[in-house]
Design a protein around this motif. Structure first.
Motif, short mmCIF file in Angstrom:
data_model
loop_
_atom_site.label_atom_id
_atom_site.label_comp_id
_atom_site.label_asym_id
_atom_site.label_seq_id
_atom_site.Cartn_x
_atom_site.Cartn_y
_atom_site.Cartn_z
N CYS A 134 -8.35 55.70 42.98
CA CYS A 134 -8.31 56.23 44.34
C CYS A 134 -8.49 57.75 44.29
CB CYS A 134 -6.98 55.86 45.00
SG CYS A 134 -6.89 56.30 46.74
N TYR A 135 -9.47 58.25 45.06
CA TYR A 135 -9.76 59.67 45.04
C TYR A 135 -10.41 60.10 46.35
CZ TYR A 135 -14.56 58.23 44.18
OH TYR A 135 -15.80 57.65 44.30
N GLY A 136 -10.56 61.39 46.52
CA GLY A 136 -11.25 61.95 47.66
C GLY A 136 -12.13 63.10 47.22
N GLU A 137 -13.15 63.39 48.01
CA GLU A 137 -14.06 64.50 47.71
C GLU A 137 -14.40 65.23 49.00
OE1 GLU A 137 -16.62 63.18 43.89
OE2 GLU A 137 -17.20 62.21 45.75
N GLY A 138 -14.78 66.49 48.87
CA GLY A 138 -15.19 67.25 50.04
C GLY A 138 -15.73 68.61 49.65
N GLU A 139 -16.42 69.23 50.59
CA GLU A 139 -16.98 70.56 50.36
C GLU A 139 -15.88 71.61 50.31
OE1 GLU A 139 -20.27 71.70 52.80
OE2 GLU A 139 -21.22 69.73 52.61
N THR A 140 -14.78 71.35 51.01
CA THR A 140 -13.64 72.26 50.99
C THR A 140 -12.43 71.49 50.47
OG1 THR A 140 -12.88 71.72 53.21
CG2 THR A 140 -14.52 73.50 53.02
N GLU A 141 -11.40 72.22 50.07
CA GLU A 141 -10.18 71.57 49.61
C GLU A 141 -9.57 70.73 50.73
OE1 GLU A 141 -5.81 72.89 47.97
OE2 GLU A 141 -7.53 74.11 47.41
N SER A 142 -9.58 71.24 51.94
CA SER A 142 -9.03 70.52 53.08
C SER A 142 -9.77 69.21 53.33
CB SER A 142 -9.10 71.41 54.32
OG SER A 142 -8.62 70.74 55.44
N ALA A 174 -11.48 67.48 51.12
CA ALA A 174 -11.20 66.59 50.00
C ALA A 174 -9.82 65.95 50.14
CB ALA A 174 -11.31 67.35 48.68
N LEU A 175 -8.84 66.72 50.59
CA LEU A 175 -7.50 66.17 50.81
C LEU A 175 -7.50 65.13 51.92
CD1 LEU A 175 -5.41 69.42 50.41
CD2 LEU A 175 -5.28 67.39 48.94
N GLN A 176 -8.23 65.39 53.00
CA GLN A 176 -8.31 64.42 54.09
C GLN A 176 -9.01 63.14 53.61
OE1 GLN A 176 -6.80 64.35 56.98
NE2 GLN A 176 -7.68 62.35 57.40
N ASP A 177 -10.08 63.28 52.85
CA ASP A 177 -10.79 62.12 52.30
C ASP A 177 -9.88 61.33 51.37
OD1 ASP A 177 -13.26 60.59 52.05
OD2 ASP A 177 -13.38 61.39 50.01
N ALA A 178 -9.06 62.03 50.59
CA ALA A 178 -8.12 61.36 49.69
C ALA A 178 -7.06 60.60 50.47
CB ALA A 178 -7.46 62.39 48.77
N ARG A 179 -6.55 61.17 51.56
CA ARG A 179 -5.57 60.47 52.39
C ARG A 179 -6.16 59.18 52.96
NH1 ARG A 179 -4.62 65.61 54.16
NH2 ARG A 179 -2.65 66.46 53.44
N GLU A 180 -7.39 59.27 53.45
CA GLU A 180 -8.05 58.09 54.01
C GLU A 180 -8.28 57.03 52.94
OE1 GLU A 180 -11.53 59.62 55.98
OE2 GLU A 180 -10.31 60.76 57.41
N ALA A 181 -8.68 57.45 51.74
CA ALA A 181 -8.87 56.51 50.64
C ALA A 181 -7.55 55.86 50.25
CB ALA A 181 -9.49 57.23 49.44
N ALA A 182 -6.47 56.64 50.26
CA ALA A 182 -5.16 56.10 49.90
C ALA A 182 -4.67 55.09 50.94
CB ALA A 182 -4.15 57.24 49.75
N LEU A 183 -4.93 55.35 52.21
CA LEU A 183 -4.57 54.39 53.25
C LEU A 183 -5.22 53.04 52.96
CD1 LEU A 183 -4.88 56.51 56.51
CD2 LEU A 183 -2.83 55.33 55.73
N GLU A 184 -6.50 53.07 52.68
CA GLU A 184 -7.24 51.84 52.38
C GLU A 184 -6.73 51.19 51.11
OE1 GLU A 184 -9.95 48.82 53.08
OE2 GLU A 184 -9.43 50.47 54.40
N TRP A 185 -6.49 51.99 50.07
CA TRP A 185 -6.01 51.48 48.78
C TRP A 185 -4.67 50.77 48.96
CZ3 TRP A 185 -2.21 51.37 45.21
CH2 TRP A 185 -2.54 51.13 43.87
N ILE A 186 -3.74 51.41 49.65
CA ILE A 186 -2.42 50.82 49.87
C ILE A 186 -2.52 49.56 50.73
CG2 ILE A 186 -0.19 51.20 51.02
CD1 ILE A 186 -0.43 54.16 50.03
N HIS A 187 -3.34 49.61 51.77
CA HIS A 187 -3.52 48.45 52.63
C HIS A 187 -4.02 47.24 51.84
CE1 HIS A 187 -4.43 46.05 56.13
NE2 HIS A 187 -5.67 45.91 55.70
#
Length: 90
Positions: A28-36, A38-51
């Motif tokens: 589970c990971y996230g990526e983005g052009e900015t740190e913010s 990437a963190l938001q993408d990671a949160r969304e990926a974690a939601l899906e992963w946990i679900h």
């Protein structure tokens, strides 16, 4: 339900994009052009992963103690809050 999992933030060169890896959520990971981003993408990926894990009846992993992680140069370690809304838990 709210979960907290540690993650490692890395800035990639030469594209200078950011990559966030969860220490405990395998793959589970996230990526983005900015740190913010990437963190938001990671949160969304974690939601899906946990679900997915919960819907398959799997136990969620225990949280790694951040102080136990051997941080490498250029890495930041942070605790990410993941809020599962009721509609995800049904």
């Amino acid at each position: 339900m709210t979960f907290y999992y540690p993650a490692v933030i890395r800035k990639h060169e030469p594209g200078k994009n950011y990559h966030v890896d969860f220490l405990d959520l395998d793959g589970c990971y996230g990526e983005g052009e900015t740190e913010s981003e990437a963190l938001q993408d990671a949160r969304e990926a974690a939601l899906e992963w946990i679900h997915i894990e919960q819907s398959e009846g799997n136990d969620l992993p225990l949280q790694t103690v951040m102080a136990d992680y051997n941080k490498q140069p250029g890495e930041k370690v942070t605790l990410i809050q993941i809020i599962m809304h009721n509609d995800w838990l049904e």
